[in-house]
Design a protein around this motif. Structure first.
Motif, mmCIF file in Angstrom:
data_model
loop_
_atom_site.group_PDB
_atom_site.id
_atom_site.type_symbol
_atom_site.label_atom_id
_atom_site.label_comp_id
_atom_site.label_asym_id
_atom_site.label_seq_id
_atom_site.Cartn_x
_atom_site.Cartn_y
_atom_site.Cartn_z
ATOM 1 N N LEU A 167 0.853 -1.178 -0.016
ATOM 2 C CA LEU A 167 0.006 -0.009 -0.077
ATOM 3 C C LEU A 167 0.758 1.256 0.164
ATOM 4 O O LEU A 167 0.331 2.249 0.042
ATOM 5 N N TYR A 168 2.177 1.112 -0.260
ATOM 6 C CA TYR A 168 3.181 2.398 -0.284
ATOM 7 C C TYR A 168 3.941 1.962 -1.448
ATOM 8 O O TYR A 168 4.223 0.860 -1.854
ATOM 9 N N PRO A 169 4.541 3.003 -2.209
ATOM 10 C CA PRO A 169 4.361 4.458 -1.845
ATOM 11 C C PRO A 169 2.856 5.079 -2.380
ATOM 12 O O PRO A 169 2.580 4.687 -3.578
ATOM 13 N N PRO A 246 6.765 11.510 4.143
ATOM 14 C CA PRO A 246 6.669 11.337 2.463
ATOM 15 C C PRO A 246 7.851 10.592 2.027
ATOM 16 O O PRO A 246 7.631 9.806 0.979
ATOM 17 N N ASP A 247 8.947 10.518 2.800
ATOM 18 C CA ASP A 247 10.132 10.059 2.151
ATOM 19 C C ASP A 247 10.017 8.502 2.415
ATOM 20 O O ASP A 247 10.252 7.826 1.316
ATOM 21 N N MET A 248 9.650 8.020 3.427
ATOM 22 C CA MET A 248 9.334 6.496 3.513
ATOM 23 C C MET A 248 8.052 6.191 2.958
ATOM 24 O O MET A 248 7.906 4.930 2.428
ATOM 25 N N LEU A 249 7.140 6.659 3.033
ATOM 26 C CA LEU A 249 5.632 6.310 2.658
ATOM 27 C C LEU A 249 5.236 6.693 1.353
ATOM 28 O O LEU A 249 4.522 6.232 0.638
ATOM 29 N N GLY A 250 5.859 7.675 0.832
ATOM 30 C CA GLY A 250 5.500 8.420 -0.362
ATOM 31 C C GLY A 250 6.457 8.037 -1.446
ATOM 32 O O GLY A 250 6.265 8.055 -2.618
ATOM 33 N N GLY A 251 7.635 7.748 -1.039
ATOM 34 C CA GLY A 251 8.639 7.492 -2.154
ATOM 35 C C GLY A 251 9.111 8.803 -3.057
ATOM 36 O O GLY A 251 8.559 9.783 -2.500
ATOM 37 N N ALA A 252 9.301 8.595 -4.397
ATOM 38 C CA ALA A 252 9.781 9.940 -5.128
ATOM 39 C C ALA A 252 8.635 10.198 -5.682
ATOM 40 O O ALA A 252 8.536 11.082 -6.270
ATOM 41 N N LYS A 253 7.501 9.492 -5.553
ATOM 42 C CA LYS A 253 6.184 10.032 -6.470
ATOM 43 C C LYS A 253 5.686 11.028 -5.827
ATOM 44 O O LYS A 253 5.036 11.976 -6.583
ATOM 45 N N LYS B 206 6.399 8.574 -13.157
ATOM 46 C CA LYS B 206 5.089 8.770 -13.070
ATOM 47 C C LYS B 206 4.253 7.473 -13.205
ATOM 48 O O LYS B 206 3.018 7.437 -12.840
ATOM 49 N N ASP B 207 4.938 6.340 -13.680
ATOM 50 C CA ASP B 207 4.219 5.033 -13.739
ATOM 51 C C ASP B 207 3.769 4.450 -12.281
ATOM 52 O O ASP B 207 4.688 4.675 -11.438
ATOM 53 N N LYS B 208 2.511 3.977 -12.318
ATOM 54 C CA LYS B 208 2.229 3.410 -11.127
ATOM 55 C C LYS B 208 3.009 2.248 -10.396
ATOM 56 O O LYS B 208 3.032 1.875 -9.362
ATOM 57 N N ASN B 209 4.121 1.601 -11.486
ATOM 58 C CA ASN B 209 4.932 0.705 -11.067
ATOM 59 C C ASN B 209 6.055 1.179 -10.320
ATOM 60 O O ASN B 209 6.850 0.216 -9.909
ATOM 61 N N PHE B 210 6.334 2.419 -10.199
ATOM 62 C CA PHE B 210 7.490 3.104 -9.782
ATOM 63 C C PHE B 210 7.461 3.012 -8.376
ATOM 64 O O PHE B 210 6.682 3.536 -7.586
ATOM 65 N N LEU B 211 8.410 2.613 -7.779
ATOM 66 C CA LEU B 211 8.458 2.092 -6.373
ATOM 67 C C LEU B 211 9.361 3.365 -5.657
ATOM 68 O O LEU B 211 9.475 3.388 -4.465
ATOM 69 N N GLY B 212 10.306 3.925 -6.428
ATOM 70 C CA GLY B 212 11.292 4.891 -5.685
ATOM 71 C C GLY B 212 12.530 4.732 -6.229
ATOM 72 O O GLY B 212 13.062 3.960 -6.870
ATOM 73 N N PHE B 213 13.437 5.652 -5.760
ATOM 74 C CA PHE B 213 14.781 5.987 -5.902
ATOM 75 C C PHE B 213 15.482 5.147 -5.017
ATOM 76 O O PHE B 213 15.382 5.620 -3.729
ATOM 77 N N GLU B 214 16.393 4.272 -5.075
ATOM 78 C CA GLU B 214 17.172 3.900 -4.033
ATOM 79 C C GLU B 214 18.723 3.708 -4.518
ATOM 80 O O GLU B 214 18.737 3.458 -5.809
ATOM 81 N N GLY B 215 19.328 3.492 -3.514
ATOM 82 C CA GLY B 215 20.876 3.012 -3.913
ATOM 83 C C GLY B 215 20.821 1.544 -4.296
ATOM 84 O O GLY B 215 19.792 0.798 -4.312
#
Lengths: 304, 352, 270
Positions: A167-169, A246-253, B206-215
């Motif tokens: 359920l995140y981000p 927002p950083d942990m639960l929202g991600g970069a989105k 912006k795609d819904k499958n994007f989970l974030g930037f990580e190392g």
């Protein structure tokens, strides 16, 4: 009593000596705050007009570039993204605060209605998450909102998300995290007010056959208004600058202004731009505080 | 009760002071290492501590940008060794962050393969000594990706077979990958190319499958944990995870990837440069170098270590790419003043 | 107030659950034998053992405590002195209008703005003089600045509660200000000072944002360590660490409430 001496709290003393002594006492504290808070905030304003040099340091040439970038003009033309982020931050903060207020009323009434011997225990139960570190409280949600657990499965069953995703981000996760962080800030002042509530007014209102909402609006709300105001100041302003949730639960989105600022001081190494973003946030904060301050003063005047 | 409090408080305070004093008094020589997470075998550090009667204190980082930021904030006088990637070394030299190396104090320098002493970013190893090299590739979770193709399109193409992915939080490497997918060079200065790459990455974000930037390590953890199907990960990190879990896979996609060389360097005001040189020489030892690479499954620039490297690594195209794959790999270059283009681009990508 | 609508009770209990379930999950998973992912791999205590061997964790814990203790000491002294100065001289309206906002500034400024302002100010000073490298001193400075406001608040409340009669009595008996303060006011003030100190201590332990920005390379604290680890991939070792931090927090809260209750009892007696 010689000329010029007064009696202050029983002490026979010259006013000048009194003030001199007082100054000696308060100067360290005031100077500390002035030097380590007021001045740095001023320097924020100054640095926001400087530039970032090629390798990430500060280049002290006066420029409006950061202001331009703030309103959206960057390398590829205009985009509303920074303003969207600012707006989103204010909106998220406002909605989270509102949710906290709404949810704090049941909590406050519940606490006030506990038998006296249990009250301490319930208070402690409320305080423990409050005192637990924000980072721990927030990352704990990463477990609860994971794909294998009930909340995510529930959402997937109702086709709100794809099966197997967490359920995140997401915006929902950010709101949950914000609400869980700030709930005690509103609940505690509200509880103090509810404790001192004058129930005769509420009873009178029921006697006169008023419904729930009328009772609330005319009997309960006026008595708890100031507590809610305190809760709002303790919640709205920090929420606007929040970046951990927002950083942990929202991600970069779902970036909020706090994330954007933090990035300028981390990976992007663009301090002047970060300073201009902080300046914008400071202006919004001041505006909010002044707004609530003037409302509070208007209320006091109306009452007296 | 208050008196009891006060006394307890005083006792605690005294205990703290004693503890701090004890640590200070017992101080032996210390080596402050600032290194990527999961990059060195803890046993190597223990062996070094035993051999040179010192203590190694490590701090970890996830990206070059984070490391440079910390150095600029005062780290140049607090760390003895940092591990920058090749493409940030010229900037760091210009910023005065690195100390010129005393080759006399690094006897094992002769173990390096010759091509690593004539690099474009630091000819003659004046400031840096190569540590490990590798690629940024695509790590995937086999259980979640039954129809896997070894191409970046699994991330950049938005079909209904699209699955959750993690992008890497590294400016040049992420933009470079996007450029490679578009068939351009990672070091292009052409604004239209750059804009195309930015658009691609913003769409991916912006795609819904994007989970974030990580190392790299964070992305690997997400794929291994099952919350992501794909991630951009450094090849060695991926390979280590694969050794623990057969459900994971890694590939250097056919469009090409970044090839990087990480280096050991000494910050300009390092507190213990002499010990730092000993450390560098220690890592360059044939056996130690092999142990390092066998632990983190990256490729070694150490000629003398080659005969001690695990055969499975040597034969693994993910760790030691074939000649054909090497042609698709590209190194990121420092572009001097034009670095600014990429910084701006990255900022735009991160905020939109 | 005796009766509440069952719906209100239900909502409140649900809210308590919402607040506690994440924390309980962390505690539960700290015993998980499997390293990554959410599968339960069996019950184990070895993560707790690992913690005590992890040099980085121990150093972070030491840093956290040193930071909290030093900043509490400094801010308690400065804050108490400030509060006393505010109460023992007849400051006029103009003066108060100048002091009050300045003293309340740390409370109303969002943490991130404060942290950013500090980092920039330190950076500028550093480029000019080479002082203020980020490290433990800068973190202590940051913490003390926001703690002063809270300590002052607590001590001022206590001073107002004490009232002026005691000092007036002392002066009537020809005591000097110094003597009256030392022997009469200070002992009465002690509960307020301690309350302020405990508040400052907990605030310092709890703080993340200001520490995050002002931390130097070697002054990582536990919250910063946990934050960085979350990004690398959460392991049960981090859950174990968080559980221990939570237990410590609970202890501090219980201690606080015990001392409050004790104070109320002693005051009720006198």
């Amino acid at each position: 009593m010689t000329e010029n001496e007064i009696v202050y709290h029983g002490e026979l003393v010259k006013p000048r000596a009194l003030y001199r002594r007082g100054l000696v006492f308060i100067l360290p504290g005031l100077l500390w705050i002035a030097f380590f808070l007021a001045l740095p905030c001023l320097s924020l304003g100054i640095v926001s007009f400087a530039q970032r040099n090629d390798y990430g340091g500060i280049d002290w040439t006066f420029t409006f570039d950061n202001m331009k970038r703030l309103v959206g003009f960057d390398l590829f033309g205009w985009s509303a993204d920074n303003l969207v982020i600012l707006g989103r931050s204010v909106m998220v903060a406002a909605i989270s605060t509102f949710l906290c207020i709404v949810l704090s009323y049941p909590l406050a009434f519940f606490l006030a209605s506990r038998p006296v011997r249990n009250k301490g225990m319930w208070m402690a139960l409320l305080l423990v998450p409050f005192w637990t570190n924000l980072v721990i409280r927030t990352y704990a949600w990463l477990i609860v909102l994971a794909p294998q657990f009930p909340p995510a499965r529930f959402a997937a069953y109702f086709e709100m998300v794809d099966p197997g995703t967490a359920l995140y981000p997401s915006m929902i996760a950010v709101y949950i995290g914000m609400m869980a962080s700030f709930l005690p800030f509103v609940a505690l002042p509200l509880y103090t007010a509810v404790e001192k509530l004058d129930w005769s007014l509420v009873e009178a209102s029921f006697d006169l056959r008023a419904g729930f909402w009328r009772t609330f609006r005319y009997a309960i709300w006026p008595q708890t208004k100031s507590a809610v105001a305190l809760g709002i100041t303790l919640t709205l302003v920090p929420a606007m600058g929040m970046f951990v949730v927002p950083d942990m639960l929202g991600g970069a989105k779902y970036m909020l202004i706090g994330n954007l600022i933090q990035e300028q001081f981390g990976t992007s190494r663009d301090w002047p731009f970060g300073a201009s973003l902080s300046l914008a946030l400071m202006v919004i904060t001041l505006a909010t505080l002044l707004f609530f301050n003037s409302k509070a003063r208007a209320n006091k005047e109306r009452r007296s | 009760m208050n008196k009891i409090f006060f006394n307890r408080f005083r006792a605690a305070l005294v205990a703290c002071i004693i503890a701090v004093a004890a640590t200070a008094a017992a101080a032996t020589e210390e080596l402050h290492l600032y290194i990527w997470s999961e990059y060195i075998d803890p046993q190597i550090l223990k062996n070094f501590e035993a051999k040179y009667h010192c203590k190694v204190i490590s701090d970890l980082y996830e990206s070059n940008e984070e490391m440079i930021g910390k150095l600029q904030a005062g780290g140049i006088s607090q760390y003895d060794i940092v591990i920058p990637s090749d493409f940030v070394v010229p900037s760091m030299i210009k910023l005065g962050l690195l100390k010129p190396l005393d080759h006399g104090a690094i006897p094992n320098l002769k173990n390096l393969k010759p091509e690593y002493t004539k690099s474009a970013y630091d000819y003659g190893n004046k400031y840096t000594i190569p540590y490990q090299w590798g690629t940024v590739g695509l790590m995937y979770n086999k259980k979640l990706t039954p129809d896997f193709i070894p191409s970046w399109s699994v991330i950049f193409k938005h079909t209904d077979k699209h699955r959750p992915y993690v992008l890497i939080d590294s400016e040049r490497e992420m933009i470079g990958t996007a450029l490679k997918y578009l068939g351009k060079s990672m070091n292009t200065k052409d604004k239209t190319d750059l804009k195309a790459a930015a658009d691609l990455l913003i769409a991916a974000k912006k795609d819904k499958n994007f989970l974030g930037f990580e190392g790299g390590v964070g992305g690997k953890a997400k794929v291994a944990g099952g919350s992501a199907a794909y991630a951009l990960v450094y090849n060695g990190d991926a390979y280590r995870a694969m050794a623990e879990d057969k459900n994971l896979g890694f590939v250097n996609p056919k469009e090409g990837s970044v090839r990087w060389i990480d280096n050991m360097a000494v910050p300009a005001k390092a507190p213990n440069a002499a010990l730092a040189y000993k450390f560098i020489s220690y890592i360059l030892d044939a056996q130690v170098g092999a142990r390092l690479s066998n632990f983190n499954h990256f490729a070694t620039p150490n000629a003398a270590s080659m005969k001690f490297i695990d055969k499975s690594d040597l034969n693994n195209p993910a760790v030691y790419p074939t000649a054909a794959t090497m042609k698709t790999l590209e190194t990121v270059l420092d572009l001097g003043k034009d670095n600014r283009l990429y910084s701006e681009l990255w900022k735009i990508i991160k905020t939109r | 107030m005796k009766h509440t609508h069952p719906l209100i009770n239900l909502t409140a209990v649900l809210l308590f659950m919402v607040l506690y379930i994440p924390l309980l999950c962390v505690v539960l998973f700290s015993f998980n034998a499997s390293r990554l992912g959410m599968q339960w791999g069996g019950f184990t205590l070895h993560w707790y053992v690992d913690l005590f061997h992890d040099g980085m964790v121990l150093r972070a814990a030491m840093n956290t405590i040193i930071l909290a203790v030093s900043s509490t000491l400094i801010s308690t002294v400065v804050g108490t002195v400030l509060a006393v100065g505010l109460q023992t001289a007849p400051w006029g309206k103009k003066a108060r209008r100048f002091f009050e906002p300045l003293i309340n500034l740390p409370v109303v400024t969002p943490d991130i703005i404060f942290a950013v302002a500090l980092v920039i100010a330190f950076g500028v000073i550093r480029s000019l003089t080479g002082l203020f490298e980020l490290g433990m001193p800068t973190m202590i400075v940051g913490h003390v600045t926001f703690q002063i406001a809270f300590v002052t608040l607590a001590v001022r409340n206590r001073l107002e509660a004490i009232g002026n009669e005691y000092s007036e009595a002392a002066f009537d008996l020809y005591a000097s200000f110094g003597y009256s303060f030392r022997t009469v006011i200070l002992p009465l003030l002690l509960p307020g000072i301690l309350a302020g100190a405990m508040l400052a201590f907990t605030l310092s332990l709890d703080d993340f944002i200001i520490s995050f920005f002002t931390a130097g390379p070697k002054s990582m604290t536990l919250p910063i360590f946990i934050y960085a680890s979350v990004h690398r991939g959460v392991t049960p070792e981090i859950h174990a660490l968080s559980t221990l931090v939570m237990v410590f927090t609970i202890l501090v809260v219980v201690l606080l409430r015990r001392s409050e209750k004790h104070n109320e009892q002693t005051e009720a007696k006198s």
